[in-house]
Design an enzyme around this catalytic site. Structure first.
Site, PDB file in Angstrom:
ATOM      1  N   CYS A 115       0.845  -1.306   0.033  1.00  0.00           N
ATOM      2  CA  CYS A 115      -0.010   0.044   0.018  1.00  0.00           C
ATOM      3  C   CYS A 115       0.722   1.086   0.074  1.00  0.00           C
ATOM      4  CB  CYS A 115      -1.102   0.002   1.302  1.00  0.00           C
ATOM      5  SG  CYS A 115      -1.999   1.538   1.253  1.00  0.00           S
ATOM      6  N   GLY A 220      -0.440  -6.187 -12.395  1.00  0.00           N
ATOM      7  CA  GLY A 220      -0.350  -4.977 -13.278  1.00  0.00           C
ATOM      8  C   GLY A 220      -0.504  -4.789 -14.606  1.00  0.00           C
TER       9      GLY A 220
HETATM   10  C1  LIG Z   1      -8.559   2.034  -5.853  1.00  0.00           C
HETATM   11  C2  LIG Z   1      -7.638   0.969  -5.624  1.00  0.00           C
HETATM   12  C3  LIG Z   1      -7.660   0.470  -4.237  1.00  0.00           C
HETATM   13  C4  LIG Z   1      -6.795  -0.522  -4.285  1.00  0.00           C
HETATM   14  N1  LIG Z   1      -6.514  -0.901  -2.649  1.00  0.00           N
HETATM   15  C5  LIG Z   1      -5.523  -1.788  -2.401  1.00  0.00           C
HETATM   16  C6  LIG Z   1      -5.572  -2.760  -1.121  1.00  0.00           C
HETATM   17  O1  LIG Z   1      -6.544  -2.328  -0.324  1.00  0.00           O
HETATM   18  N2  LIG Z   1      -4.751  -3.703  -1.055  1.00  0.00           N
HETATM   19  C7  LIG Z   1      -3.782  -3.984  -2.119  1.00  0.00           C
HETATM   20  O2  LIG Z   1      -2.707  -4.854  -1.964  1.00  0.00           O
HETATM   21  N3  LIG Z   1      -3.863  -3.420  -3.146  1.00  0.00           N
HETATM   22  C8  LIG Z   1      -4.649  -2.501  -3.707  1.00  0.00           C
HETATM   23  N4  LIG Z   1      -4.724  -1.912  -4.714  1.00  0.00           N
HETATM   24  C9  LIG Z   1      -3.733  -2.199  -5.878  1.00  0.00           C
HETATM   25  C10 LIG Z   1      -4.264  -3.371  -6.751  1.00  0.00           C
HETATM   26  O3  LIG Z   1      -4.694  -4.473  -5.922  1.00  0.00           O
HETATM   27  C11 LIG Z   1      -3.596  -3.566  -7.802  1.00  0.00           C
HETATM   28  O4  LIG Z   1      -2.056  -4.186  -6.957  1.00  0.00           O
HETATM   29  C12 LIG Z   1      -2.737  -2.351  -8.739  1.00  0.00           C
HETATM   30  O5  LIG Z   1      -3.963  -1.631  -8.842  1.00  0.00           O
HETATM   31  C13 LIG Z   1      -2.118  -2.904  -9.937  1.00  0.00           C
HETATM   32  O6  LIG Z   1      -3.106  -3.639 -10.710  1.00  0.00           O
HETATM   33  P1  LIG Z   1      -3.992  -3.220 -11.840  1.00  0.00           P
HETATM   34  O7  LIG Z   1      -2.764  -2.414 -12.826  1.00  0.00           O
HETATM   35  O8  LIG Z   1      -4.689  -4.507 -12.439  1.00  0.00           O
HETATM   36  O9  LIG Z   1      -4.887  -2.261 -11.425  1.00  0.00           O
HETATM   37  C14 LIG Z   1      -5.629  -0.782  -4.958  1.00  0.00           C
HETATM   38  C15 LIG Z   1      -5.716  -0.369  -6.102  1.00  0.00           C
HETATM   39  C16 LIG Z   1      -6.530   0.804  -6.370  1.00  0.00           C
HETATM   40  C17 LIG Z   1      -6.609   1.311  -8.089  1.00  0.00           C
END
Ligand SMILES: Cc1cc2nc3c(=O)[nH]c(=O)nc-3n(C[C@H](O)[C@H](O)[C@H](O)COP(=O)(O)O)c2cc1C
Length: 357
Positions: A115, A220
């Site tokens: 985070c 990602g």
């Molecule tokens: C709005 C939002 C909230 C997120 N909250 C968390 C979370 O609570 N815990 C966590 O490990 N990652 C959190 N993430 C990260 C996502 O789990 C993920 O690792 C990140 O968005 C990259 O993946 P993506 O490119 O598919 O979005 C959050 C991402 C977004 C956009």
């Protein structure tokens, strides 16, 4: 979708005693990926999601029974397997949180070491652990001893560069964790730029050398079925996880499941696209959201989902400015009516190049 993507060789894996099939997760997303949102995605996918993960819940909230924060722990009856993600920076307190959470009926637990939010990092958890790897090692060791369930560690590649990742792999493997999830960005990148899948592939190779029983999931920029197939095959990871891609295209996980079953990925009809909003609204209402609260959540999803729709950009701005639920639903109906009349029912989220931010 023009043609059926090829099917990857690896379509499932084991996370401790759990069979993860298909090998695709819905990433945890605080403020978005709550129970109603996850219910929508499960419904659209006919349940075929390898694993859903909660928004992070702080071990402090668990230890002190802070009810408002514990809302993030609720899980739907149909939502299995389900992993609770825990946040904290103090090894002993974290272990206590793990012991409490282990008795609450979850299928697995996850340690959040990614985070990036300044408010959270200041508390010593999340990505801050990547700047204090000895503390991360102690925290993981204590959590492992306290946890009878499958236990996973979710990391970014590092704080300012990718230099923490090898040590994170060593810690996860050395402590016998059941899974390592790697989001291929640094803390400083936040959610911008591209995820580094080369780093994820190296982490998988190192884990395979050190402890093949610790699978690695890469995360990602997985936004299309083709992305999922390519990332799995190029990097050798055991599974992939998608966050924002599943908001842009709530059918993404359903489409991946279709392809894994050897079928073409089905695109939603215009009626199904419109129906998504009613379904989400219903689940929000069942979850106790007020009408105004529901409007806020609907706007969050609208902001991303409408980018995928022809003509969506203009309607998106108006919808996001809607002051009342009535105005929002009227605008939404006119937008879909317009599309019905003009014969633009298409849904092409794969065409989007830049979805970050
Ligand atoms: C709005 C939002 C909230 C997120 N909250 C968390 C979370 O609570 N815990 C966590 O490990 N990652 C959190 N993430 C990260 C996502 O789990 C993920 O690792 C990140 O968005 C990259 O993946 P993506 O490119 O598919 O979005 C959050 C991402 C977004 C956009």
């Amino acid at each position: 979708m023009e043609e059926t993507p090829r099917i990857p060789a690896k379509r499932s894996f084991r996370f401790g005693n759990l069979e993860i099939a298909p090998n695709v997760f819905l990433s945890p997303m605080a403020g978005v990926g709550d129970l109603p949102f996850r219910r929508v995605l499960r419904a659209l996918a006919g349940g075929r999601i390898g694993l859903t993960v909660s928004e992070f819940v702080s071990v402090e909230a668990l230890r002190n029974s802070r009810t408002r924060e514990l809302k993030g722990m609720r899980v739907g009856a149909e939502e299995r397997p389900f992993c609770l993600q825990l946040f904290g920076g103090d090894p002993a307190k974290f272990a206590e949180g793990v012991r409490i959470a282990s008795g609450l009926g979850f299928d697995a637990l996850e340690i959040n070491a990614g985070c990036p939010m300044p408010k959270m990092v200041r508390k010593g958890g999340g990505a801050q652990l990547l700047r204090d790897l000895p503390r991360l090692a102690r925290l993981v060791a204590e959590a492992r001893r306290a946890c009878p369930l499958p236990l996973s560690l979710k990391v970014r590649v590092g704080w300012a560069d990718g230099s923490a990742l090898d040590e994170c792999v060593r810690i996860a493997c050395g402590e016998g964790l059941d899974l390592l999830v790697v989001h291929g960005r640094t803390r400083e990148q936040g959610y911008a730029g591209r995820a580094d899948w080369g780093a994820i592939a190296r982490a998988k190779r190192l884990a395979a050398e050190l402890r093949p029983e610790t699978p690695v999931v890469g995360n990602g920029d997985v936004r299309t079925v083709e992305d999922a197939v390519a990332r799995l095959e190029e990097s050798g990871v055991d599974g992939v996880s998608s966050g924002r891609g599943a908001i842009h295209n709530p059918w993404l996980l359903a489409q991946i499941a279709d392809v894994w079953e050897g079928k073409p990925a089905r695109s939603p009809s215009l009626e199904e696209q419109r129906g998504l909003f009613d379904l989400y609204d219903r689940f929000l209402e069942e979850d106790g959201f007020t009408e105004t609260g529901r409007l806020g959540r609907l706007k969050l999803v609208t902001a991303r989902f409408l980018k995928a729709l022809p003509g969506g950009a203009g309607a998106r701005v108006d919808l996001l400015h809607a002051q009342t639920p009535g105005a929002y639903w009227d605008l939404l109906d006119s937008f879909f009516e317009e599309r019905r009349k003009s014969g633009t029912a298409g849904f092409e989220p794969g065409g989007l190049e830049e979805l970050n931010g």
